[in-house]
Design a protein around this motif. Structure first.
Motif: not given
Length: 119
Positions: A57-63
Motif C-alpha cells: 500500500t501507499d498513501y499521500k503524505d497528508s493522510v
C-alpha cells in the motif's frame, strides 16, 4: 466494469468514516485499486493505492497514519478507513482501477461519494 462507492457523509473533525467500493465486471483479484479525492476547483488527486494481493500500500503524505486502504478479494471490495478526519479531507472520493489492455491503457472510475468534514 463497475465501481460503486458507499459510506460517505458529514462528520466533525476528529471523527472517522469508512468508504467502501464494490467492484464488478472484471477479475478483481488481478488488479491494483486506488482511492482519489477531488475538491472544488482542483483536479482529482491520488490518496491511497493497494496492489492486487493487498500486501503493498501507499498513501499521500497528508493522510499517512490516518487512512488505511484494504481489500477483500473474496468479496470484490476495496475500503478506505479514514480516522482523525480533518476539514482538508473534504471532497468527493473516487474508487479507481487501471490496467493495460489489448487496446491500450484502460482506466475505470466510480461515480464518487461526498465526504464533508466540519471544523
Amino acid at each position: 466494469v463497475q465501481l460503486v462507492e458507499s459510506g460517505g457523509g458529514l462528520v466533525q473533525a476528529g471523527e472517522s468514516l469508512k468508504l467502501s467500493c464494490a467492484a464488478s465486471g472484471f477479475t478483481f483479484r488481478k488488479y491494483g485499486m486506488a482511492w482519489y479525492r477531488q475538491t472544488p476547483g482542483s483536479e482529482r488527486a491520488w490518496v491511497a493505492v493497494i496492489n492486487s494481493n493487498g500486501r503493498v500500500t501507499d498513501y499521500k503524505d497528508s493522510v499517512k497514519g490516518r487512512f488505511t486502504i484494504s481489500r477483500d478479494n473474496g468479496k470484490n471490495m476495496v475500503y478506505l478507513q479514514m480516522n482523525n478526519l480533518k476539514p482538508d479531507d473534504t471532497g468527493v472520493y473516487y474508487c479507481q482501477t487501471a490496467w493495460s489492455g489489448d487496446g491500450g491503457p484502460e482506466e475505470y472510475w466510480g461515480q464518487g461519494i461526498q465526504v464533508t468534514v466540519s471544523s
